[in-house]
Design a protein around this motif. Structure first.
Motif, PDB file in Angstrom:
ATOM      1  N   ARG A  58      57.282 -63.842   9.177  1.00 54.83           N
ATOM      2  CA  ARG A  58      56.354 -64.563   9.567  1.00 54.83           C
ATOM      3  C   ARG A  58      54.967 -64.607   9.073  1.00 54.83           C
ATOM      4  NH1 ARG A  58      57.449 -64.157  15.907  1.00 54.83           N
ATOM      5  NH2 ARG A  58      58.079 -62.016  14.929  1.00 54.83           N
ATOM      6  N   GLY A  77      61.503 -60.387  13.420  1.00 56.30           N
ATOM      7  CA  GLY A  77      61.273 -59.603  14.885  1.00 56.30           C
ATOM      8  C   GLY A  77      61.845 -60.836  15.772  1.00 56.30           C
ATOM      9  N   GLY A  78      61.681 -60.604  17.130  1.00 54.61           N
ATOM     10  CA  GLY A  78      62.175 -61.682  18.034  1.00 54.61           C
ATOM     11  C   GLY A  78      61.319 -63.259  17.762  1.00 54.61           C
ATOM     12  N   ASP A 115      66.939 -57.410  15.094  1.00 56.98           N
ATOM     13  CA  ASP A 115      67.183 -56.502  16.519  1.00 56.98           C
ATOM     14  C   ASP A 115      68.453 -57.349  16.806  1.00 56.98           C
ATOM     15  OD1 ASP A 115      64.956 -54.741  17.280  1.00 56.98           O
ATOM     16  OD2 ASP A 115      63.813 -57.103  16.800  1.00 56.98           O
ATOM     17  N   ARG A 238      55.823 -48.334  26.996  1.00 54.43           N
ATOM     18  CA  ARG A 238      55.047 -47.639  25.997  1.00 54.43           C
ATOM     19  C   ARG A 238      54.263 -46.715  26.783  1.00 54.43           C
ATOM     20  NH1 ARG A 238      53.174 -52.869  22.173  1.00 54.43           N
ATOM     21  NH2 ARG A 238      55.404 -53.978  21.930  1.00 54.43           N
ATOM     22  N   TRP A 304      57.178 -51.627  15.771  1.00 53.28           N
ATOM     23  CA  TRP A 304      56.038 -52.753  15.386  1.00 53.28           C
ATOM     24  C   TRP A 304      54.653 -52.342  15.629  1.00 53.28           C
ATOM     25  CZ3 TRP A 304      57.605 -57.882  14.788  1.00 53.28           C
ATOM     26  CH2 TRP A 304      56.607 -58.919  14.990  1.00 53.28           C
ATOM     27  N   TRP A 446      66.179 -60.785  24.296  1.00 52.37           N
ATOM     28  CA  TRP A 446      66.845 -60.721  22.925  1.00 52.37           C
ATOM     29  C   TRP A 446      67.953 -61.568  22.727  1.00 52.37           C
ATOM     30  CZ3 TRP A 446      63.669 -57.796  20.136  1.00 52.37           C
ATOM     31  CH2 TRP A 446      62.757 -56.803  20.532  1.00 52.37           C
ATOM     32  N   TRP A 450      62.743 -63.907  21.513  1.00 52.73           N
ATOM     33  CA  TRP A 450      62.447 -62.735  21.800  1.00 52.73           C
ATOM     34  C   TRP A 450      62.738 -62.256  23.298  1.00 52.73           C
ATOM     35  CZ3 TRP A 450      56.672 -60.618  23.022  1.00 52.73           C
ATOM     36  CH2 TRP A 450      56.869 -59.284  22.855  1.00 52.73           C
ATOM     37  N   GLU A 503      61.335 -56.108  27.003  1.00 55.60           N
ATOM     38  CA  GLU A 503      60.020 -55.110  26.681  1.00 55.60           C
ATOM     39  C   GLU A 503      59.240 -55.283  28.050  1.00 55.60           C
ATOM     40  OE1 GLU A 503      58.386 -54.133  22.714  1.00 55.60           O
ATOM     41  OE2 GLU A 503      59.806 -55.701  22.098  1.00 55.60           O
TER      42      GLU A 503
HETATM   43  C1  BGC Z   1      57.964 -59.998  18.001  1.00 56.37           C
HETATM   44  C2  BGC Z   1      59.063 -58.861  18.372  1.00 56.37           C
HETATM   45  C3  BGC Z   1      58.513 -57.387  18.692  1.00 56.37           C
HETATM   46  C4  BGC Z   1      57.142 -57.670  19.655  1.00 56.37           C
HETATM   47  C5  BGC Z   1      56.285 -56.394  19.842  1.00 56.37           C
HETATM   48  C6  BGC Z   1      56.918 -59.819  18.873  1.00 56.37           C
HETATM   49  O1  BGC Z   1      56.104 -61.163  18.665  1.00 56.37           O
HETATM   50  O2  BGC Z   1      58.643 -60.955  17.726  1.00 56.37           O
HETATM   51  O3  BGC Z   1      60.178 -58.710  17.840  1.00 56.37           O
HETATM   52  O4  BGC Z   1      59.191 -56.718  19.514  1.00 56.37           O
HETATM   53  O5  BGC Z   1      56.341 -58.799  19.148  1.00 56.37           O
HETATM   54  O6  BGC Z   1      55.278 -56.614  20.842  1.00 56.37           O
END
Ligand code: BGC
Ligand code: BGC
Length: 611
Positions: A58, A77-78, A115, A238, A304, A446, A450, A503
């Motif tokens: 992206r 990523g997501g 992922d 984190r 990331w 996921w 995301w 997350e």
């Molecule tokens: C992404 C995820 C990533 C996350 C990290 C998102 O914008 O799409 O894949 O894990 O940001 O903060």
């Protein structure tokens, strides 16, 4: 002479035989290390550092940047899939990027990561398997290996080479939003399951078109962070893992040793700190422990933008993390902030190398590790998607295995008077709760996006649909979201649970049932009929004060698309064999896990299932 010096000598010896051949031709050379070194010896500094960068697609300002910056890797990523989110749309996207990469001077193919953490979960129409917490409860390593193998096929069909999975975290506090990504709170069980997953994804030879590369994550101690209050809210994701080295090794390192035994190709560094020091800049953990002591020969990918924030400044972040042992950096890019862009990253990385803050040996070692994996994956000879595999994506056979996983992961925690299995002769069943008919909710985070979402996000069977498909025509199955039960109902089933999250968004200080679920339960209770409660969640929620109202209670975790696996247990077509892979606390005072033994007994102990 160390290993690296030996290789340098080798390069000097074989340099004369190097013609101006392309990466493609180089791939015909005999030994892997020779091929890697030949290629490495021909690379410019710009080509080398490009290999060390992974950009989220992206954030490509221009697709041709793959060529211009010699990018080594891309990820989705997501939320990072192509506009056409079908398997074919993904294969087209992959091939298109790969074509551009092959136009570079040395034709070095990209390695593309996603992922795929419970099936090829970003892609519409794929088979979505239970999240790891459920797989941990199956205790069935062979099943986990088979699931990873089928996932590899679905991923490979779209061209993608690499999954950021298995997550071998060992969560010690279920308030953490990533608890469900871990198989278990128990290091041994996690190690066994993680190893099986690596074997399933990678097979015995990464060249096999039915395999993909695995990534054990997040190294090290991601599941051990302490719960603390900041900015008026609780945070654990984190965070900081405050334990001594012996405990770190006992709890968090074990699964990596198992994953390495299974030959895992990559390891992802973790966002967390260990006793106040960020893992992404931790030379002792990344280099001394993982690469030297454990002999890890693959490459370490950052999380990331995980290199950020190690120090007070951007440049020292880059220097510290690469010197600590990161080989590839998930930059991941930015369209808005120049500072976060890969262009800027590459500029600062190059400057740091030229001024001697990062030694060329370190760069060569990183690139060597990355190229090695690319050769092992056979990317030079087979750079494009194998579309003959596309018909297998989301196929009935794959869904059958997912359904098997669902029924093996369900844990029956209470079963008063053996009400389950329900009789297939029960005349009227009322199913209640919005979670009963919500595919997105049963898939969790996921999945397609995301954070995941409610509703019919992809193809699959909801729990309600599964129940309807299982019972005979004479049975009457009514449904309400709110639990208002029609007259003449014999048994109630209430499906409750958590809305999807991923997350840190899932960090939760309370672990309470939602107001909506409490209302549904109350309505059901007022009907005065026997009630079975099924919970869809990424972790144990606090149920102590309600449990006595329920005749039966089943934890179904985040089962994925094959909701019929739950009916398989409810109506006794299969025995309930799932056992808790996490302790179920009686109350929040029992968290984190290290405190549980000091207080009274948990509601249900690790390994429990109702007799
Ligand atoms: C992404 C995820 C990533 C996350 C990290 C998102 O914008 O799409 O894949 O894990 O940001 O903060
Ligand atoms: C997560 C990783 C994930 C990566 C890429 C990060 O935010 O921590 O688990 O692999 O994003 O999506």
């Amino acid at each position: 002479m160390n290993h690296f010096d030996t290789m340098k000598t080798l390069i000097i010896m074989i340099l004369p035989i190097l013609s101006l051949c392309s990466g493609q031709q180089v791939s015909n050379e005999t030994s892997l290390d020779q091929k890697v070194l030949l290629l490495l010896s021909r690379m410019t500094l710009d080509e080398k550092i490009g290999q060390m960068v992974q950009v989220d697609r992206r954030y490509l300002s221009n697709d041709n940047d793959i060529k211009q910056y010699h990018l080594g890797s891309l990820l989705s990523g997501g939320n990072g899939g192509p506009e056409n989110n079908s398997p074919t749309g993904w294969a087209d996207m992959y091939d298109q990027y790969q074509r551009i990469a092959l136009e570079t001077r040395l034709s070095i193919p990209l390695v593309y990561g996603v992922d795929a953490v419970h099936g090829h979960n970003n892609v519409s129409g794929t088979t979505i398997f239970p999240h790891n917490i459920g797989l941990g409860c199956t205790g069935d390593a062979d099943l986990v290996q088979r699931i990873a193998k089928l996932t590899a096929v679905e991923v490979a069909a779209t061209g993608i080479d690499w999954t950021f999975s298995p997550c071998v975290t060992v969560p010690q506090d279920i308030r953490w939003g990533r608890t469900y990504e871990g198989f278990s709170e128990n290091p041994e069980l996690t190690a066994e399951m993680g190893k099986a997953a690596v074997l399933g994804y990678q097979g015995s030879d990464l060249k096999d078109p039915l395999t993909i590369m695995a990534c054990a994550k997040h190294f090290l101690g991601d599941g051990g962070t302490s719960w603390k209050t900041g900015d008026n809210k609780y945070i654990i994701d984190r965070g900081d893992t405050r334990i001594d080295e012996e405990r770190l090794r006992q709890i968090h390192l074990k699964p990596y040793i198992a994953a390495l035994q299974a030959g895992v190709g990559t390891v992802m560094a973790s966002y967390n700190s260990w006793n106040g020091f960020k893992c992404h800049g931790h030379k002792y953990l990344l280099t001394d422990l993982l690469k030297e002591e454990l002999g890890f020969e693959g490459f370490i990918i950052s999380d990331w933008a995980g290199h950020r924030g190690i120090s007070a400044n951007y440049k020292t972040d880059i220097i510290a993390s690469i010197n600590a042992g990161l080989d590839m950096i998930m930059v991941p890019g930015s369209l808005e902030k120049e500072e976060d862009s890969y262009e800027h990253f590459l500029e600062v990385l190059k400057e740091s190398i030229l001024e001697g803050s990062i030694k060329m040996d370190r760069i060569d070692d990183a690139v060597r590790r990355i190229l090695r994996i690319k050769f092992q994956l056979d990317l030079f000879d087979k750079p494009f998607a194998d579309r003959s595999l596309l018909p297998l994506v989301g196929s009935p056979a794959h869904r059958e295995t997912a359904r098997e996983a669902v029924r093996k992961s369900v844990v029956v925690l209470k079963n008063k008077d053996s009400i389950i299995p329900l009789s297939k002769r029960t005349q009227n069943i009322h199913v209640a709760g919005s979670a009963a008919d919500d595919l997105g909710m049963q898939c969790g985070g996921w999945t397609i996006s995301w954070q995941g979402d409610h509703g019919p996000i992809t193809a699959g069977t909801t729990i309600l649909e599964g129940i309807r498909a299982t019972v005979s025509d004479e049975m009457k199955i009514s449904y309400s979201a709110d639990g208002i039960v029609p007259d003449g109902t014999d048994v109630g089933i209430v499906v409750i649970g958590e809305s999807p999250y991923a997350e840190g968004h899932g960090d939760d200080a309370e672990l309470n049932l939602s107001a909506n679920d409490l209302m549904t339960l109350k309505n059901m209770k007022s009907a005065g009929i026997p009630t079975v409660v099924i919970m869809i969640s990424g972790r144990p929620l606090m149920v102590t004060e309600y449990l006595h109202d329920w005749n039966a209670f089943m934890a179904a975790w985040l089962p994925g698309t094959e909701g019929q696996g739950i009916a398989d247990i409810l109506f006794g077509d299969y025995p309930a064999t799932g056992q808790l892979s996490y302790t179920w606390p009686r109350n929040l005072d029992q968290l984190p896990l290290s405190k549980t033994n000091l207080h009274d007994e948990p509601l249900f102990p690790f390994g429990y299932r109702a007799p």
